[in-house]
Design a protein around this motif. Structure first.
Motif, PDB file in Angstrom:
ATOM      1  N   TRP A 129       3.118   1.087  -4.216  1.00 39.72           N
ATOM      2  CA  TRP A 129       4.722   1.812  -4.741  1.00 39.72           C
ATOM      3  C   TRP A 129       5.146   1.050  -5.955  1.00 39.72           C
ATOM      4  CZ3 TRP A 129       9.997   0.065  -4.358  1.00 39.72           C
ATOM      5  CH2 TRP A 129      10.978   1.246  -4.678  1.00 39.72           C
ATOM      6  N   GLY A 130       4.614  -0.323  -6.325  1.00 40.17           N
ATOM      7  CA  GLY A 130       5.204  -0.805  -7.392  1.00 40.17           C
ATOM      8  C   GLY A 130       4.464  -0.288  -8.567  1.00 40.17           C
ATOM      9  N   ALA A 174       7.394   6.739  -2.666  1.00 41.16           N
ATOM     10  CA  ALA A 174       7.562   6.000  -1.476  1.00 41.16           C
ATOM     11  C   ALA A 174       7.453   6.492  -0.143  1.00 41.16           C
ATOM     12  CB  ALA A 174       8.818   5.589  -1.691  1.00 41.16           C
ATOM     13  N   GLY A 180       1.381  -3.490   5.153  1.00 44.12           N
ATOM     14  CA  GLY A 180       2.705  -3.423   4.479  1.00 44.12           C
ATOM     15  C   GLY A 180       2.543  -3.877   2.853  1.00 44.12           C
ATOM     16  N   GLY A 181       1.793  -5.117   2.694  1.00 46.55           N
ATOM     17  CA  GLY A 181       1.698  -5.652   1.416  1.00 46.55           C
ATOM     18  C   GLY A 181       0.856  -4.647   0.393  1.00 46.55           C
ATOM     19  N   THR A 182      -0.231  -3.968   0.906  1.00 50.50           N
ATOM     20  CA  THR A 182      -1.030  -3.138   0.205  1.00 50.50           C
ATOM     21  C   THR A 182       0.114  -1.898  -0.011  1.00 50.50           C
ATOM     22  OG1 THR A 182      -3.005  -3.613   1.144  1.00 50.50           O
ATOM     23  CG2 THR A 182      -2.713  -1.543   0.063  1.00 50.50           C
ATOM     24  N   ARG A 183       0.911  -1.438   0.780  1.00 52.45           N
ATOM     25  CA  ARG A 183       1.633  -0.436   0.600  1.00 52.45           C
ATOM     26  C   ARG A 183       2.704  -0.712  -0.639  1.00 52.45           C
ATOM     27  NH1 ARG A 183       2.188   3.383   4.987  1.00 52.45           N
ATOM     28  NH2 ARG A 183       0.420   2.744   6.659  1.00 52.45           N
ATOM     29  N   TRP A 184       3.151  -1.855  -0.350  1.00 49.03           N
ATOM     30  CA  TRP A 184       4.289  -2.164  -1.414  1.00 49.03           C
ATOM     31  C   TRP A 184       3.512  -2.309  -2.933  1.00 49.03           C
ATOM     32  CZ3 TRP A 184       9.437  -1.959  -1.228  1.00 49.03           C
ATOM     33  CH2 TRP A 184       9.930  -2.013  -0.089  1.00 49.03           C
ATOM     34  N   LEU A 185       2.466  -2.767  -2.933  1.00 54.33           N
ATOM     35  CA  LEU A 185       1.867  -3.065  -4.193  1.00 54.33           C
ATOM     36  C   LEU A 185       1.532  -1.522  -4.982  1.00 54.33           C
ATOM     37  CD1 LEU A 185      -0.723  -5.748  -3.602  1.00 54.33           C
ATOM     38  CD2 LEU A 185       1.099  -5.834  -5.186  1.00 54.33           C
ATOM     39  N   ALA A 214      -4.025  -3.575  -5.360  1.00 50.27           N
ATOM     40  CA  ALA A 214      -3.803  -3.028  -4.119  1.00 50.27           C
ATOM     41  C   ALA A 214      -5.104  -2.012  -4.041  1.00 50.27           C
ATOM     42  CB  ALA A 214      -2.673  -1.829  -4.341  1.00 50.27           C
ATOM     43  N   PHE A 224       4.622   5.101   2.118  1.00 44.14           N
ATOM     44  CA  PHE A 224       4.891   4.291   3.660  1.00 44.14           C
ATOM     45  C   PHE A 224       4.701   5.054   4.704  1.00 44.14           C
ATOM     46  CE2 PHE A 224       7.094   2.033   0.089  1.00 44.14           C
ATOM     47  CZ  PHE A 224       6.655   0.477   0.532  1.00 44.14           C
TER      48      PHE A 224
END
Length: 203
Positions: free
Chosen positions: A89-90, A37, A82-87, A148, A41
């Motif tokens: 990290w997921g 993370a 942000g969406g790509t980063r969350w994907l 992502a 991020f």
């Protein structure tokens, strides 16, 4: 059945080591997810992109080498949405979460065996939850990563984007297989719990 029976010293030590190891692995998985993370991020963001048709020229004329090509390229980006980063990290967080759930299930199993209560009511549910977590993480995590990376490739110049796979979903069957195996173990505990109740009813 003697409820007061205690495991031998060797058995207790072995089960204690297993339980302690499970907790240690769970902590390591949590630390790994946290580290991922911080990296994802932060900035720059390193992203491993799958490459196709990228010959490795350094080995093109090497003796005994039929062919050589790159399959991965590590590209660092100054910024990502942000969406790509969350994907991204997921993709790392789901396997880590599944590992934590499985390790906690093993810790609970080890503790139950030490206390001679392996067929307690919660055991089948705990193992079943761990099995579902493994299968879910094994199927969904690579999908999140594929989505992502597709979004990342779209941000590259069109002249360079052609060397990367636009969408590549690579499913590792190992976690799914382990999840199915764990589900069978959970079923065995459910059957054992039922048989134990029937046996106690006859006494």
């Amino acid at each position: 059945m003697n409820r007061n029976a205690k495991p031998s010293m060797l058995e207790a030590v072995a089960l204690g080591v297993v339980a302690t190891g499970a907790v240690s692995i769970a902590i390591g998985a949590g630390v790994g997810a946290t580290t991922a993370a911080i990296e994802i991020f932060g900035s720059p963001v390193p992203v491993s992109l799958p490459v196709h048709e990228a010959p490795m020229e350094a080995l093109a004329d090497a003796a005994g080498v039929a062919s050589a090509e790159y399959t991965q390229s590590l590209v660092s980006f100054d910024s990502l949405d942000g969406g790509t980063r969350w994907l991204l990290w997921g993709e790392s967080a789901l396997p880590a979460l599944a590992t934590i759930i499985v390790c906690m299930a093993l810790w609970w199993l080890g503790l139950s065996l030490i206390r001679q209560r392996a067929f307690r009511n919660s055991m089948a549910s705990v193992l079943g939850t761990a099995a579902v977590a493994l299968v879910f993480a094994g199927m969904v995590a690579p999908l999140l990563g594929a989505i992502a990376r597709a979004q990342v490739v779209e941000q590259l110049p069109s002249s360079e984007a052609g060397m990367f796979w636009m969408f590549l979903y690579q499913l590792d069957p190992a976690p799914i297989g382990w999840g199915i195996a764990l589900a069978l173990v959970a079923t065995a505990f459910e059957v054992g719990q039922r048989l134990q109740k029937e046996t106690e009813g006859l006494v």
